[in-house]
Design an enzyme around this catalytic site. Structure first.
Site, short mmCIF file in Angstrom:
data_model
loop_
_atom_site.label_atom_id
_atom_site.label_comp_id
_atom_site.label_asym_id
_atom_site.label_seq_id
_atom_site.Cartn_x
_atom_site.Cartn_y
_atom_site.Cartn_z
N GLU A 1 -11.57 -13.13 0.51
CA GLU A 1 -11.81 -14.23 -0.44
C GLU A 1 -10.52 -15.05 -0.57
O GLU A 1 -9.43 -14.54 -0.28
CB GLU A 1 -12.21 -13.66 -1.81
CG GLU A 1 -11.24 -12.63 -2.36
CD GLU A 1 -11.81 -11.84 -3.53
OE1 GLU A 1 -12.62 -12.38 -4.31
OE2 GLU A 1 -11.42 -10.67 -3.67
N ASN B 1 0.82 -1.21 0.00
CA ASN B 1 0.00 0.00 0.00
C ASN B 1 0.86 1.27 0.00
O ASN B 1 1.85 1.34 0.72
CB ASN B 1 -0.94 0.00 1.21
CG ASN B 1 -1.81 -1.24 1.22
OD1 ASN B 1 -1.94 -1.93 0.21
ND2 ASN B 1 -2.38 -1.54 2.37
N CYS C 1 21.84 14.23 -6.55
CA CYS C 1 22.57 13.72 -7.72
C CYS C 1 22.09 14.34 -9.04
O CYS C 1 22.63 14.03 -10.09
CB CYS C 1 22.42 12.20 -7.78
SG CYS C 1 20.80 11.68 -8.40
N HIS D 1 5.82 -0.82 -2.48
CA HIS D 1 5.38 -0.06 -3.67
C HIS D 1 5.46 1.44 -3.42
O HIS D 1 4.82 2.22 -4.12
CB HIS D 1 3.96 -0.45 -4.08
CG HIS D 1 3.86 -1.84 -4.65
ND1 HIS D 1 2.67 -2.52 -4.70
CD2 HIS D 1 4.79 -2.67 -5.16
CE1 HIS D 1 2.89 -3.72 -5.24
NE2 HIS D 1 4.16 -3.83 -5.53
N CYS E 1 19.30 7.92 -7.77
CA CYS E 1 20.00 7.50 -6.54
C CYS E 1 19.04 6.93 -5.49
O CYS E 1 19.49 6.59 -4.38
CB CYS E 1 20.80 8.65 -5.97
SG CYS E 1 19.79 9.96 -5.27
N GLY F 1 -5.20 -9.01 3.54
CA GLY F 1 -5.86 -8.15 2.57
C GLY F 1 -5.14 -7.96 1.25
O GLY F 1 -4.99 -6.85 0.76
N SER G 1 -4.79 -9.86 -2.83
CA SER G 1 -5.21 -10.91 -3.76
C SER G 1 -4.01 -11.76 -4.16
O SER G 1 -4.16 -12.80 -4.79
CB SER G 1 -5.83 -10.27 -5.00
OG SER G 1 -4.88 -9.43 -5.63
N CYS H 1 14.10 9.88 -5.98
CA CYS H 1 14.97 10.12 -7.13
C CYS H 1 15.11 8.83 -7.92
O CYS H 1 15.42 7.78 -7.34
CB CYS H 1 16.36 10.59 -6.67
SG CYS H 1 17.53 10.66 -8.03
N ASP I 1 -0.59 4.14 0.79
CA ASP I 1 -1.44 5.08 1.54
C ASP I 1 -0.82 5.56 2.85
O ASP I 1 -1.42 6.41 3.52
CB ASP I 1 -2.81 4.43 1.80
CG ASP I 1 -2.73 3.11 2.54
OD1 ASP I 1 -3.56 2.21 2.28
OD2 ASP I 1 -1.79 2.95 3.37
N1 APR Z 1 -10.50 -7.45 4.88
C1 APR Z 1 -9.96 -8.53 4.24
N2 APR Z 1 -9.81 -8.63 2.90
C2 APR Z 1 -10.26 -7.58 2.17
C3 APR Z 1 -10.89 -6.45 2.75
C4 APR Z 1 -10.99 -6.41 4.17
N3 APR Z 1 -11.54 -5.37 4.81
N4 APR Z 1 -11.24 -5.59 1.75
C5 APR Z 1 -10.84 -6.19 0.59
N5 APR Z 1 -10.27 -7.38 0.84
C6 APR Z 1 -9.61 -8.30 -0.10
C7 APR Z 1 -10.21 -8.31 -1.49
O1 APR Z 1 -11.23 -9.27 -1.56
C8 APR Z 1 -8.99 -8.72 -2.34
O2 APR Z 1 -8.85 -10.13 -2.39
O3 APR Z 1 -8.29 -7.79 -0.28
C9 APR Z 1 -7.81 -8.15 -1.57
C10 APR Z 1 -7.18 -6.90 -2.20
O4 APR Z 1 -6.58 -7.30 -3.39
P1 APR Z 1 -6.17 -6.22 -4.51
O5 APR Z 1 -7.28 -5.29 -4.70
O6 APR Z 1 -5.66 -6.98 -5.68
O7 APR Z 1 -5.01 -5.40 -3.81
P2 APR Z 1 -3.46 -5.79 -3.67
O8 APR Z 1 -3.29 -7.25 -3.55
O9 APR Z 1 -2.90 -4.95 -2.61
O10 APR Z 1 -2.89 -5.30 -5.10
C11 APR Z 1 -1.54 -5.38 -5.32
O11 APR Z 1 -1.72 -4.20 -7.39
O12 APR Z 1 -2.86 -2.60 -8.46
C12 APR Z 1 -1.66 -2.89 -7.92
O13 APR Z 1 0.03 -1.48 -7.04
C13 APR Z 1 -1.26 -1.94 -6.79
O14 APR Z 1 -0.23 -2.50 -4.68
C14 APR Z 1 -1.26 -2.85 -5.56
C15 APR Z 1 -1.04 -4.22 -6.15
#
Ligand code: APR
Length: 295
Positions: free
Chosen positions: A261, A122, A177, A139, A150, A214, A216, A147, A124
């Site tokens: 999921e 994240n 740099c 990320h 560097c 959290g 995928s 930069c 954020d």
């Molecule tokens: N608690 C548990 N799981 C959750 C919740 C929650 N409150 N909210 C969402 N999820 C799950 C979703 O179902 C999904 O499986 O979290 C997962 C988020 O997956 P992504 O949206 O693919 O996010 P992420 O895995 O962080 O993506 C990786 O992809 O788009 C790029 O740079 C971006 O860092 C990011 C990277």
């Protein structure tokens, strides 16, 4: 009289059992780390990407544009910055977002001496805002600039970007740099900054417990980290029926997923078990249980 259908009872039992199991595993661990993704921040009002109401799920065109972002930056950093400073962020106003109980629970596990490191995808900055100390922002961070030569990082307010744009002085350059400065967030196709690219696999190899919250788990190279940990083996000596000692190589790491999921880590049995629930609800319960077990 409250009547429960069997699945409800099974659900209730199962989740409580898994929370207690996760707490025991954490207390018994000697080097636990956490990996997090966008899912841990949805309860802070920041959309994820690939969940049912994710940004890419709802706007595939935006995802296609994101895949070209780094290329555009390399071709025309000035144009890239102008677009960046004049168009709204897909993730909304991240600087107004606040950590949720999931972020704070990981900080508590760190304060209890159980969690040694958090590696997040994240940008954020909510782990930082929650008080995480040993944090790897794989990320990058929305609060920082970097930069591209560097890898020095700067806080956003160290550059007056609006003024640079008014004076036609974009892109900003590194005061150390002279390299071109970019936002710290890592775009698709952009190399992972060398510091986190080295430290993260080291942490994955060092750990004996990995708590994955959290994500995928489909974006590489981050999604390789659980596979690195799963590779790790330790030797276990057991006495066979013959009385002879057998040395077995057994998995050295417990991998726990908390996600809304199942993921490829679940299906490929990279993780030992999945708690299919919200991180903001489950993580504080695990901390409560850890405190009971540690007592
Ligand atoms: N608690 C548990 N799981 C959750 C919740 C929650 N409150 N909210 C969402 N999820 C799950 C979703 O179902 C999904 O499986 O979290 C997962 C988020 O997956 P992504 O949206 O693919 O996010 P992420 O895995 O962080 O993506 C990786 O992809 O788009 C790029 O740079 C971006 O860092 C990011 C990277």
């Amino acid at each position: 009289m409250l009547c429960y259908t069997i699945p409800d009872i099974t659900w209730a039992l199962t989740v409580i059992d898994l929370i207690q199991r996760a707490a025991k595993d954490l207390v018994n661990s000697s080097y636990a780390i956490a990996l997090t993704g966008a899912g841990i921040s949805t309860e802070s009002g920041i959309p994820d990407f690939r969940g049912p109401s994710g940004i890419w799920t709802k706007n595939p065109e935006a995802e296609r544009r994101a895949y070209r972002s780094y290329e555009r930056f390399m071709e025309d950093p000035k144009g890239w910055w102008e677009e960046r400073l004049t168009s709204p962020s897909l993730l909304g106003d991240l600087e107004k977002a606040e950590p949720n109980p999931g972020h704070y629970a990981l900080v508590e596990l760190e304060k209890l001496g159980i969690l040694k490191c958090v590696i997040t995808q994240n940008v954020d900055a909510l782990h930082e805002k929650a008080g995480a100390r040993n944090l790897l922002e794989y990320h990058g961070s929305v609060l920082k600039l970097r930069c591209t030569s560097c890898t020095s990082r700067f806080r956003q307010d160290e550059f007056d970007l609006e003024n640079l744009m008014r004076e036609n002085q974009l892109p900003p350059h590194c005061p150390r740099c002279g390299g071109v400065i970019k936002t710290d967030g890592v775009a698709f196709g952009e190399p992972i900054p060398s510091d986190v690219a080295h430290q993260s696999p080291e942490e994955a190899w060092k750990c004996d417990l990995m708590l994955i919250c959290g994500t995928s788990a489909v974006v590489y190279p981050f999604a390789q980290l659980p596979r690195i940990a799963r590779e790790k083996r330790i030797e276990k000596e057991t006495k066979g029926e013959s009385g002879l000692y057998i040395v077995e190589k057994i998995p050295a790491v417990t991998i726990i997923e908390i996600n809304a999921e199942p993921t490829p880590l679940t299906y490929e049995r990279i993780s030992d078990y999945l708690i299919q629930e919200k991180t903001g609800e489950i993580l504080p319960k695990i901390v409560e249980e850890v405190k009971k077990v540690k007592r």
